[in-house]
Write an enzyme that holds these catalytic residues in place. Sequence first.
Site, PDB file in Angstrom:
ATOM      1  N   PHE B  11       0.863  -1.182   0.000  1.00 11.58           N
ATOM      2  CA  PHE B  11       0.000   0.000   0.000  1.00 11.58           C
ATOM      3  C   PHE B  11       0.903   1.237   0.000  1.00 11.58           C
ATOM      4  CE2 PHE B  11      -3.618   2.602   1.798  1.00 11.58           C
ATOM      5  CZ  PHE B  11      -4.554   2.251   0.834  1.00 11.58           C
ATOM      6  N   LYS B 124       7.791  -6.627 -11.566  1.00 11.04           N
ATOM      7  CA  LYS B 124       8.510  -7.334 -12.637  1.00 11.04           C
ATOM      8  C   LYS B 124       9.092  -8.664 -12.170  1.00 11.04           C
ATOM      9  CE  LYS B 124      11.026  -3.568 -13.161  1.00 11.04           C
ATOM     10  NZ  LYS B 124      10.156  -2.447 -12.774  1.00 11.04           N
ATOM     11  N   GLU B 148       0.070  -6.201 -16.475  1.00  7.62           N
ATOM     12  CA  GLU B 148       0.256  -5.146 -17.480  1.00  7.62           C
ATOM     13  C   GLU B 148       1.242  -4.084 -17.030  1.00  7.62           C
ATOM     14  OE1 GLU B 148      -1.236  -4.992 -20.843  1.00  7.62           O
ATOM     15  OE2 GLU B 148       0.666  -3.998 -20.575  1.00  7.62           O
ATOM     16  N   VAL B 151       5.750  -3.527 -17.183  1.00  4.40           N
ATOM     17  CA  VAL B 151       6.577  -2.819 -18.171  1.00  4.40           C
ATOM     18  C   VAL B 151       5.759  -1.655 -18.738  1.00  4.40           C
ATOM     19  CG1 VAL B 151       7.815  -2.997 -20.377  1.00  4.40           C
ATOM     20  CG2 VAL B 151       7.827  -4.935 -18.800  1.00  4.40           C
ATOM     21  N   GLY B 205      12.190  11.683  -7.480  1.00  2.00           N
ATOM     22  CA  GLY B 205      11.636  10.399  -7.044  1.00  2.00           C
ATOM     23  C   GLY B 205      11.665   9.294  -8.078  1.00  2.00           C
ATOM     24  N   GLU B 208      16.568   5.604  -7.253  1.00  2.00           N
ATOM     25  CA  GLU B 208      16.767   5.122  -5.888  1.00  2.00           C
ATOM     26  C   GLU B 208      17.991   5.794  -5.264  1.00  2.00           C
ATOM     27  OE1 GLU B 208      14.803   2.502  -4.664  1.00  2.00           O
ATOM     28  OE2 GLU B 208      13.696   2.495  -6.548  1.00  2.00           O
ATOM     29  N   ASP B 219      17.576  -2.694 -14.559  1.00  2.00           N
ATOM     30  CA  ASP B 219      16.122  -2.537 -14.660  1.00  2.00           C
ATOM     31  C   ASP B 219      15.682  -2.738 -16.113  1.00  2.00           C
ATOM     32  OD1 ASP B 219      13.420  -1.426 -13.605  1.00  2.00           O
ATOM     33  OD2 ASP B 219      13.875  -0.177 -15.337  1.00  2.00           O
ATOM     34  N   LYS B 223      13.218  -5.663 -17.811  1.00  2.00           N
ATOM     35  CA  LYS B 223      12.059  -5.366 -18.663  1.00  2.00           C
ATOM     36  C   LYS B 223      12.158  -6.073 -20.014  1.00  2.00           C
ATOM     37  CE  LYS B 223      10.782  -1.039 -16.471  1.00  2.00           C
ATOM     38  NZ  LYS B 223      11.117   0.393 -16.326  1.00  2.00           N
TER      39      LYS B 223
END
Lengths: 343, 343
Positions: B11, B124, B148, B151, B205, B208, B219, B223
């Site tokens: 959350f 992912k 969905e 990616v 933001g 990281e 990353d 993907k």
Amino acid sequence: MTHYRLAMLGFGNVGKSLARLLLAKEQEIASERGLTFSVTGIYTSRHGCALDPAGIDLRKALEAASISELSKLPPASDGMDFVRRVPADVLFENSPVNYDSGQPAVDHIRTALSLGMHAVTANKGPVVHAHRILTDLARAQGKKFYFESAVMDGCPIFSLFRETLPAARLLRFRGVLNSTTNMILSRMEAGDSFETAVAYCQEIGIAETDPSGDIDGWDAAVKVTALANVLMDAELKPQQVIREGIRRLGPGEVLEAKSQNKRWKLVCSAERSGRARSHTPVIARVSPELVGPESPLYRAEGTTSIVQFETDVLGQLTILEENPGPHTTAYGCLADFLNAVSL
Amino acid sequence: MTHYRLAMLGFGNVGKSLARLLLAKEQEIASERGLTFSVTGIYTSRHGCALDPAGIDLRKALEAASISELSKLPPASDGMDFVRRVPADVLFENSPVNYDSGQPAVDHIRTALSLGMHAVTANKGPVVHAHRILTDLARAQGKKFYFESAVMDGCPIFSLFRETLPAARLLRFRGVLNSTTNMILSRMEAGDSFETAVAYCQEIGIAETDPSGDIDGWDAAVKVTALANVLMDAELKPQQVIREGIRRLGPGEVLEAKSQNKRWKLVCSAERSGRARSHTPVIARVSPELVGPESPLYRAEGTTSIVQFETDVLGQLTILEENPGPHTTAYGCLADFLNAVSL
């Protein structure tokens, strides 16, 4: 294995490409989707008609001088007679487009749906003139009326919103949807006169002998109407689209834009006039606009089509289709068939 | 009306955006799709857990300092305990991504499917590490495993191929899929040093504290692996992607490219090594490439993602997504839920 009997009304460039694609994909579709098909009828207005409940040999149909040679039944007298008599589960309606009324395609599709067939078309006419009536009739019959190839060939646009964007509300769109005018403008940027550019488009087969339907923005207006009516629940007629073609753009304007690193594009757009959620009218427009390199429309060369969708749930989503042709239009028809019969 | 009970594991930004979207779309979904829902469980690792078979008030959950205040049952001890105990029909698995193993998300999803829930994730990890196992399990259970948003956020990519492109074979794709590196390169073109550009991305933001997952191409490699495994039936691990990040690009290289009207982009691509139809291995790659203005990739600014698909049935189809964020990721999760429960 489920078997489907297919009827092809129209056997021109798109119909023949569809026949080739059906042959090429037959085995793959059987093994991967558990689905077989046969073509039980082909109707053309000038090259005969074939009806064979046992299935027509598509290889022979592609080579035949007259389709009628392949018929096992008396040929149909016209398109309506064909739709009534062909023993089929799916009608591919690919008769020539009629911008004014959508006929006779509307009647062909209505009759096919009434007889319990799914109806698939690449024809913009019935979408613009009778989308709601035909879709309601299809629903009442438990069948589908699909028309992916009516705009941007086989590139998924209608199915994108129907299948992949549930609960999304289309607020506005903007794009380049007429490839003939886009090619003419591209050629003028390269130094062609308007007349030479038009002649080039006629030579490569993307402009009609009378190119005014493209040049005056009618084809684009029909496409905008189809998108707005289907995707935004508008109730537009093509005549209500604010429309200006590209005739006022001479080589002077085109080259001056180029010198400023801009390009003239025949831009198609539509948006709700008021707040997004209320049922305010949709305002649609086709007109030449100067676009700069910051816009994805800037890069649309020649026959490339592009459309930018703004919804209430995603940032801007842009779809760009390059190198379309009869084979991609045919693929849209095949995709419609497979989507119509899948659960 | 059909009612669905939803469980939210995670959350954070995406989970909260999803809660807001569920509230905003609740009435529309009920009236247009005949479907109602309630959230019967929310689990967070640091802000408590709420379980309420009668439905949790999402407005209160969005404002609560601790979710546990809203619980009518003893809170779950961990994510697995939550999945086992939450009385739900659909699990939204939005725990943090684990590039190495996909855990614990893989176990959460496997358990949810085993218990008869649909599973939806923006993560992912489970897609890359367990797509086939989880999809097979979902099929055996008559449920869906959809992802969905894994990616290009909520932009339809997986559903595009699943729903709108039947019988199409993906031959290759090429795109810009990591927004952090793309933003860093855009900022360096504007004169930032590498370090300043990274700091900017951290500030807004999208990077990281340790940005190496983005900068070294991990990353992007994850993907590419997800797209290749799902859309091309590849069986790649992220470690098998030929991978080079953007560390070797200094301001000198970036500005020199700019002076030649080119741009460095971290390009993701995959294609079959042999003939398209045979089951040859898929070769996947992430590496910096110089692209010119003739490529749609050239225009991908900042956080824009873009991917070009080449299939055996269409010309090149390009999808471009602008202005993504947690709300678009959340929309992908909502779309997955609605697609999973529609016939």
